[in-house]
Design a protein around this motif. Structure first.
Motif, mmCIF file in Angstrom:
data_model
loop_
_atom_site.group_PDB
_atom_site.id
_atom_site.type_symbol
_atom_site.label_atom_id
_atom_site.label_comp_id
_atom_site.label_asym_id
_atom_site.label_seq_id
_atom_site.Cartn_x
_atom_site.Cartn_y
_atom_site.Cartn_z
ATOM 1 N N TRP A 15 -0.350 -17.592 13.554
ATOM 2 C CA TRP A 15 -0.292 -16.492 12.536
ATOM 3 C C TRP A 15 0.405 -16.945 11.257
ATOM 4 O O TRP A 15 0.074 -16.573 10.166
ATOM 5 N N ASN A 16 1.559 -17.492 11.254
ATOM 6 C CA ASN A 16 2.279 -17.790 10.080
ATOM 7 C C ASN A 16 1.464 -19.043 9.291
ATOM 8 O O ASN A 16 1.262 -19.074 7.862
ATOM 9 N N THR A 17 0.678 -19.944 10.024
ATOM 10 C CA THR A 17 0.015 -20.966 9.442
ATOM 11 C C THR A 17 -1.068 -20.297 8.678
ATOM 12 O O THR A 17 -1.402 -20.817 7.625
ATOM 13 N N ILE A 18 -1.857 -19.169 9.251
ATOM 14 C CA ILE A 18 -2.866 -18.795 8.617
ATOM 15 C C ILE A 18 -2.749 -17.628 7.829
ATOM 16 O O ILE A 18 -4.002 -17.378 6.866
ATOM 17 N N ALA A 19 -1.729 -17.266 7.557
ATOM 18 C CA ALA A 19 -1.286 -16.023 6.823
ATOM 19 C C ALA A 19 -1.575 -16.212 5.454
ATOM 20 O O ALA A 19 -2.457 -15.191 4.659
ATOM 21 N N PRO A 20 -1.504 -17.345 4.833
ATOM 22 C CA PRO A 20 -2.035 -17.434 3.335
ATOM 23 C C PRO A 20 -3.419 -17.271 3.286
ATOM 24 O O PRO A 20 -3.887 -17.101 2.086
ATOM 25 N N ALA A 21 -4.195 -17.423 4.145
ATOM 26 C CA ALA A 21 -5.729 -17.600 3.983
ATOM 27 C C ALA A 21 -6.297 -15.836 4.280
ATOM 28 O O ALA A 21 -7.452 -15.820 4.366
ATOM 29 N N ARG A 22 -5.244 -15.022 4.534
ATOM 30 C CA ARG A 22 -5.749 -13.717 4.856
ATOM 31 C C ARG A 22 -4.966 -12.600 3.854
ATOM 32 O O ARG A 22 -4.478 -11.863 4.259
ATOM 33 N N PRO A 23 -5.398 -12.865 2.648
ATOM 34 C CA PRO A 23 -4.663 -11.847 1.549
ATOM 35 C C PRO A 23 -5.392 -10.568 1.722
ATOM 36 O O PRO A 23 -6.487 -10.305 2.007
ATOM 37 N N SER A 24 -4.687 -9.516 1.020
ATOM 38 C CA SER A 24 -5.134 -8.188 0.763
ATOM 39 C C SER A 24 -5.705 -8.082 -0.507
ATOM 40 O O SER A 24 -5.781 -8.941 -1.095
ATOM 41 N N GLN A 25 -6.040 -6.608 -0.624
ATOM 42 C CA GLN A 25 -6.806 -6.545 -1.983
ATOM 43 C C GLN A 25 -5.718 -6.682 -2.954
ATOM 44 O O GLN A 25 -4.253 -6.499 -2.726
ATOM 45 N N PRO A 26 -6.004 -6.926 -4.369
ATOM 46 C CA PRO A 26 -4.937 -6.836 -5.446
ATOM 47 C C PRO A 26 -4.306 -5.731 -5.663
ATOM 48 O O PRO A 26 -4.662 -4.577 -4.975
ATOM 49 N N PRO A 27 -3.134 -5.571 -6.268
ATOM 50 C CA PRO A 27 -2.419 -4.226 -6.321
ATOM 51 C C PRO A 27 -3.160 -3.283 -7.272
ATOM 52 O O PRO A 27 -3.141 -2.053 -6.772
ATOM 53 N N GLU A 28 -4.029 -3.677 -8.274
ATOM 54 C CA GLU A 28 -4.696 -2.827 -9.043
ATOM 55 C C GLU A 28 -5.759 -1.816 -7.982
ATOM 56 O O GLU A 28 -6.151 -0.856 -8.578
ATOM 57 N N PHE A 29 -6.286 -2.640 -7.111
ATOM 58 C CA PHE A 29 -7.181 -1.740 -6.081
ATOM 59 C C PHE A 29 -6.582 -0.727 -5.711
ATOM 60 O O PHE A 29 -7.230 0.267 -5.465
ATOM 61 N N GLY A 33 -6.908 3.800 -6.562
ATOM 62 C CA GLY A 33 -7.244 4.700 -5.488
ATOM 63 C C GLY A 33 -8.080 3.928 -4.534
ATOM 64 O O GLY A 33 -8.696 4.708 -3.622
ATOM 65 N N GLY A 34 -8.187 2.870 -4.325
ATOM 66 C CA GLY A 34 -9.137 1.949 -3.373
ATOM 67 C C GLY A 34 -8.081 2.154 -2.021
ATOM 68 O O GLY A 34 -6.939 2.244 -2.120
ATOM 69 N N SER A 35 -9.003 1.980 -1.059
ATOM 70 C CA SER A 35 -8.584 1.997 0.402
ATOM 71 C C SER A 35 -9.065 1.197 1.295
ATOM 72 O O SER A 35 -10.325 0.867 1.142
ATOM 73 N N THR A 36 -8.402 0.584 1.967
ATOM 74 C CA THR A 36 -8.777 -0.541 3.051
ATOM 75 C C THR A 36 -9.184 0.260 4.447
ATOM 76 O O THR A 36 -9.512 -0.501 5.479
ATOM 77 N N LEU A 37 -8.932 1.583 4.522
ATOM 78 C CA LEU A 37 -9.201 2.481 5.823
ATOM 79 C C LEU A 37 -10.672 2.670 5.810
ATOM 80 O O LEU A 37 -11.356 2.927 4.764
ATOM 81 N N ASP A 38 -11.351 2.976 7.069
ATOM 82 C CA ASP A 38 -12.606 3.484 7.162
ATOM 83 C C ASP A 38 -12.441 4.943 7.005
ATOM 84 O O ASP A 38 -11.362 5.455 7.229
ATOM 85 N N ASP A 39 -13.471 5.409 6.500
ATOM 86 C CA ASP A 39 -13.554 7.023 6.412
ATOM 87 C C ASP A 39 -13.130 7.910 7.521
ATOM 88 O O ASP A 39 -12.278 8.814 7.553
ATOM 89 N N GLY A 62 -2.408 -4.117 3.521
ATOM 90 C CA GLY A 62 -3.221 -3.286 3.003
ATOM 91 C C GLY A 62 -3.710 -1.785 3.339
ATOM 92 O O GLY A 62 -3.598 -0.848 2.945
ATOM 93 N N ASP A 63 -3.493 -2.001 5.121
ATOM 94 C CA ASP A 63 -3.813 -0.601 5.566
ATOM 95 C C ASP A 63 -2.569 0.275 5.578
ATOM 96 O O ASP A 63 -2.641 1.522 5.344
ATOM 97 N N SER A 64 -1.505 -0.453 5.551
ATOM 98 C CA SER A 64 -0.266 0.423 5.536
ATOM 99 C C SER A 64 0.069 0.958 4.183
ATOM 100 O O SER A 64 0.292 2.208 4.086
ATOM 101 N N PHE A 69 -0.553 5.742 0.144
ATOM 102 C CA PHE A 69 -1.137 6.534 -0.885
ATOM 103 C C PHE A 69 -1.860 7.805 -0.363
ATOM 104 O O PHE A 69 -2.201 8.542 -1.066
ATOM 105 N N ARG A 70 -1.993 7.982 0.868
ATOM 106 C CA ARG A 70 -2.384 9.309 1.537
ATOM 107 C C ARG A 70 -1.169 10.240 1.614
ATOM 108 O O ARG A 70 -1.682 11.136 2.357
ATOM 109 N N GLY A 71 -0.221 9.877 1.570
ATOM 110 C CA GLY A 71 0.881 10.761 1.675
ATOM 111 C C GLY A 71 1.947 10.174 2.682
ATOM 112 O O GLY A 71 3.052 10.909 3.062
ATOM 113 N N ALA A 72 1.828 9.438 3.485
ATOM 114 C CA ALA A 72 2.715 8.977 4.629
ATOM 115 C C ALA A 72 3.945 8.190 3.964
ATOM 116 O O ALA A 72 3.732 7.421 3.043
ATOM 117 N N SER A 73 5.070 8.119 4.611
ATOM 118 C CA SER A 73 6.230 6.959 4.559
ATOM 119 C C SER A 73 6.187 6.214 5.613
ATOM 120 O O SER A 73 6.111 6.289 6.846
#
Length: 253
Positions: A15-29, A33-39, A62-64, A69-73
């Protein structure tokens, strides 16, 4: 070291080896108001303001951040130190109410408990050498009345391989605690991996997942299976007639 931790610690290296190839969406996404969650995930947890959430196997965060942004801590936990470093940077840049921590799901720090919600999704169960031990950890970390939500790839998808000459059963649906390297289909392996990347994965029948949660003391409130035709490239319309995902929502009394 016990057998379960031997598997997870071996996988951590990959997992540590491949992590750099698994980026999230950028901060501005996320800031826009963007979300990586399914509706349907958001619909299953509609009231999160003021709730504490533990996100297991949070990967790049990304999901966290979407849940925050939906209100959870949110506290996000992942076995990859590299993924957690990336997720922590993303949280700072978005201003999301998220804390990230590198830890094995089977060795979560004792102070992480009394959560209102525990969430896990899309590539978690196949990395679990011991279902019952995992389910008990979830129960131990939830407060009374708390909710566990799991969205997961269906093991039928793990088992079936679409080939030019038809559909093949590539591994044992009832494999349970017997590891497979998932060398049969690159689409079933983690994004960023190559055929030489070693992973020990596990196929668990859906019934085993449900029963492990119930044995640990959770009450299942929602359970459904659904197709996702895009996950069965090459099956055409037939992809709508086989399960690709399943979702479990359960409560701790």
């Amino acid at each position: 070291m016990d057998r379960t931790l031997a598997y997870t610690r071996s996988n951590r290296t990959s997992w540590n080896t491949i992590a750099p190839a698994r980026p999230s969406q950028p901060p501005e996404f996320f800031r826009r108001g963007g979300s990586t969650l399914d509706d349907f995930e958001a619909d299953l947890l509609p009231e999160l303001n003021g709730k504490r959430m533990l996100h297991l196997a949070c990967a790049n965060g990304g999901d966290s951040i979407s849940w925050a942004f939906r209100g959870a801590s949110v506290t996000g936990v992942d076995i990859s130190d590299v993924a957690i470093e990336s997720a922590s940077t993303l949280a700072r840049e978005t201003g999301a109410d998220v804390r990230f921590l590198a830890a094995d799901m089977y060795e979560i720090p004792a102070e992480l408990r009394d959560f209102d919600v525990i969430y896990a999704s899309w590539g978690v169960v196949c990395w679990l050498p011991d279902l019952d031990r995992w389910a008990q950890i979830i129960v131990d970390r939830l407060r009374s009345g708390g909710t566990f939500l799991l969205g997961e790839h269906h093991p039928i998808w793990e088992v079936l391989g679409v080939r030019p000459d038809g559909v093949q059963v590539t591994v044992d649906y009832f494999g349970r605690g017997q590891p497979t390297e998932q060398a049969y289909d690159q689409a079933k392996r983690p994004t960023g991996s190559i055929p030489e990347t070693h992973f020990d994965a596990f196929v668990w029948p859906v019934s085993d997942v449900v029963m492990s949660l119930m044995r640990a003391g959770l009450q299942v409130e929602e359970f459904f299976e659904a197709p996702a035709p895009e996950m069965y490239e090459g099956l055409a319309d037939a992809a709508k007639r086989v399960p690709a995902i399943y979702v479990i929502k359960a409560r701790k009394d």
